[in-house]
Design a protein around this motif. Sequence first.
Motif, PDB file in Angstrom:
ATOM      1  N   ASP A 194       0.842  -1.199   0.000  1.00 16.94           N
ATOM      2  CA  ASP A 194       0.000   0.000   0.000  1.00 16.94           C
ATOM      3  C   ASP A 194       0.879   1.251   0.000  1.00 16.94           C
ATOM      4  N   PRO A 195       1.323   1.701  -1.178  1.00 19.93           N
ATOM      5  CA  PRO A 195       2.223   2.843  -1.230  1.00 19.93           C
ATOM      6  C   PRO A 195       1.695   4.092  -0.527  1.00 19.93           C
ATOM      7  N   HIS A 196       0.447   4.435  -0.747  1.00 20.63           N
ATOM      8  CA  HIS A 196      -0.101   5.653  -0.150  1.00 20.63           C
ATOM      9  C   HIS A 196      -0.175   5.538   1.376  1.00 20.63           C
ATOM     10  N   GLY A 197      -0.665   4.425   1.862  1.00 20.72           N
ATOM     11  CA  GLY A 197      -0.777   4.239   3.311  1.00 20.72           C
ATOM     12  C   GLY A 197       0.568   4.247   4.007  1.00 20.72           C
ATOM     13  N   LEU A 198       1.544   3.551   3.434  1.00 15.50           N
ATOM     14  CA  LEU A 198       2.871   3.504   4.027  1.00 15.50           C
ATOM     15  C   LEU A 198       3.555   4.860   3.925  1.00 15.50           C
ATOM     16  N   ALA A 199       3.353   5.551   2.810  1.00 13.42           N
ATOM     17  CA  ALA A 199       3.921   6.889   2.650  1.00 13.42           C
ATOM     18  C   ALA A 199       3.334   7.859   3.673  1.00 13.42           C
ATOM     19  N   GLN A 200       2.051   7.726   3.986  1.00 14.32           N
ATOM     20  CA  GLN A 200       1.457   8.593   5.012  1.00 14.32           C
ATOM     21  C   GLN A 200       2.137   8.388   6.363  1.00 14.32           C
ATOM     22  N   PHE A 201       2.386   7.128   6.740  1.00 14.68           N
ATOM     23  CA  PHE A 201       3.084   6.840   7.992  1.00 14.68           C
ATOM     24  C   PHE A 201       4.454   7.513   7.992  1.00 14.68           C
ATOM     25  N   TRP A 202       5.229   7.311   6.923  1.00 17.29           N
ATOM     26  CA  TRP A 202       6.589   7.845   6.870  1.00 17.29           C
ATOM     27  C   TRP A 202       6.606   9.366   6.783  1.00 17.29           C
ATOM     28  N   ALA A 203       5.628   9.964   6.129  1.00 18.62           N
ATOM     29  CA  ALA A 203       5.556  11.429   6.088  1.00 18.62           C
ATOM     30  C   ALA A 203       5.388  11.973   7.507  1.00 18.62           C
ATOM     31  N   GLN A 204       4.551  11.325   8.307  1.00 20.10           N
ATOM     32  CA  GLN A 204       4.374  11.757   9.692  1.00 20.10           C
ATOM     33  C   GLN A 204       5.621  11.464  10.515  1.00 20.10           C
ATOM     34  N   ALA A 205       6.226  10.303  10.309  1.00 15.10           N
ATOM     35  CA  ALA A 205       7.416   9.935  11.070  1.00 15.10           C
ATOM     36  C   ALA A 205       8.564  10.896  10.828  1.00 15.10           C
ATOM     37  N   LEU A 206       8.714  11.375   9.594  1.00 20.47           N
ATOM     38  CA  LEU A 206       9.847  12.218   9.220  1.00 20.47           C
ATOM     39  C   LEU A 206       9.499  13.699   9.129  1.00 20.47           C
ATOM     40  N   ASP A 207       8.289  14.064   9.555  1.00 21.21           N
ATOM     41  CA  ASP A 207       7.817  15.447   9.376  1.00 21.21           C
ATOM     42  C   ASP A 207       8.008  15.885   7.930  1.00 21.21           C
ATOM     43  N   GLY A 208       7.691  14.971   7.030  1.00 20.08           N
ATOM     44  CA  GLY A 208       7.833  15.234   5.603  1.00 20.08           C
ATOM     45  C   GLY A 208       6.482  15.478   4.958  1.00 20.08           C
ATOM     46  N   ALA A 209       6.489  15.445   3.644  1.00 14.97           N
ATOM     47  CA  ALA A 209       5.258  15.697   2.895  1.00 14.97           C
ATOM     48  C   ALA A 209       5.083  14.639   1.812  1.00 14.97           C
ATOM     49  N   LEU A 210       3.874  14.156   1.715  1.00 12.01           N
ATOM     50  CA  LEU A 210       3.485  13.239   0.645  1.00 12.01           C
ATOM     51  C   LEU A 210       3.398  14.037  -0.657  1.00 12.01           C
ATOM     52  N   GLY A 211       3.788  13.439  -1.765  1.00  9.32           N
ATOM     53  CA  GLY A 211       3.706  14.126  -3.057  1.00  9.32           C
ATOM     54  C   GLY A 211       2.301  14.631  -3.329  1.00  9.32           C
ATOM     55  N   GLU A 212       2.188  15.813  -3.908  1.00  9.34           N
ATOM     56  CA  GLU A 212       0.882  16.439  -4.164  1.00  9.34           C
ATOM     57  C   GLU A 212      -0.024  15.595  -5.040  1.00  9.34           C
ATOM     58  N   ASP A 213       0.559  14.827  -5.950  1.00 13.71           N
ATOM     59  CA  ASP A 213      -0.258  14.036  -6.867  1.00 13.71           C
ATOM     60  C   ASP A 213      -0.363  12.572  -6.447  1.00 13.71           C
ATOM     61  N   ASP A 214       0.007  12.263  -5.194  1.00 14.38           N
ATOM     62  CA  ASP A 214      -0.094  10.890  -4.692  1.00 14.38           C
ATOM     63  C   ASP A 214      -1.448  10.684  -4.027  1.00 14.38           C
ATOM     64  N   ASN A 215      -2.149   9.635  -4.449  1.00 13.19           N
ATOM     65  CA  ASN A 215      -3.497   9.366  -3.963  1.00 13.19           C
ATOM     66  C   ASN A 215      -3.649   7.902  -3.576  1.00 13.19           C
ATOM     67  N   PRO A 216      -4.623   7.589  -2.702  1.00 13.97           N
ATOM     68  CA  PRO A 216      -4.876   6.186  -2.370  1.00 13.97           C
ATOM     69  C   PRO A 216      -5.102   5.375  -3.648  1.00 13.97           C
ATOM     70  N   GLY A 217      -4.521   4.187  -3.685  1.00 12.09           N
ATOM     71  CA  GLY A 217      -4.674   3.315  -4.838  1.00 12.09           C
ATOM     72  C   GLY A 217      -3.606   3.491  -5.902  1.00 12.09           C
ATOM     73  N   ASP A 218      -2.797   4.565  -5.826  1.00  9.60           N
ATOM     74  CA  ASP A 218      -1.716   4.768  -6.793  1.00  9.60           C
ATOM     75  C   ASP A 218      -0.683   3.656  -6.668  1.00  9.60           C
ATOM     76  N   GLU A 219       0.020   3.412  -7.739  1.00  8.73           N
ATOM     77  CA  GLU A 219       1.058   2.376  -7.762  1.00  8.73           C
ATOM     78  C   GLU A 219       2.339   2.802  -7.043  1.00  8.73           C
ATOM     79  N   GLU A 220       2.510   4.113  -6.837  1.00  2.00           N
ATOM     80  CA  GLU A 220       3.674   4.597  -6.113  1.00  2.00           C
ATOM     81  C   GLU A 220       3.334   5.907  -5.409  1.00  2.00           C
ATOM     82  N   ALA A 221       4.143   6.224  -4.418  1.00  2.00           N
ATOM     83  CA  ALA A 221       3.978   7.466  -3.662  1.00  2.00           C
ATOM     84  C   ALA A 221       5.359   7.921  -3.194  1.00  2.00           C
TER      85      ALA A 221
END
Length: 133
Positions: free
Chosen positions: A14-41
Amino acid sequence: MGSLVRHVTIDCADPHGLAQFWAQALDGALGEDDNPGDEEAVVESAGVSLLFIRVPDGKSVKNRVHLDLQPQDRSRDEEVERLVALGATVLGDHRTPDGKGWVTLGDLEGNELCVERSQAERSQAERIATGDA
């Protein structure tokens, strides 16, 4: 001139779900065009860019590469508590009575990461060791 590391790439279900966790962990930002169900984030943070790519196979063995996190504005123990609250699980506790060591966590898909002491904790331990505390 040699190459530069553009991303650290993590295979996942689950790229989007895992990316959300890591964005919070690293005080980072998810890509603007990354959405649930995408093949990458992508997650951009001050220290690293992480790319999460959907793969059909699940994680089956220990990671050969993992991230070591050093908290910037909290202690190691506070950071472990924060990451667990975000959904990480404690896989191994390697803290020692003298304050050294680390805690191994698993992210939402079980990928290992370690939380080390903060720079402030390291500096305090050095001051104590040299008698400057």
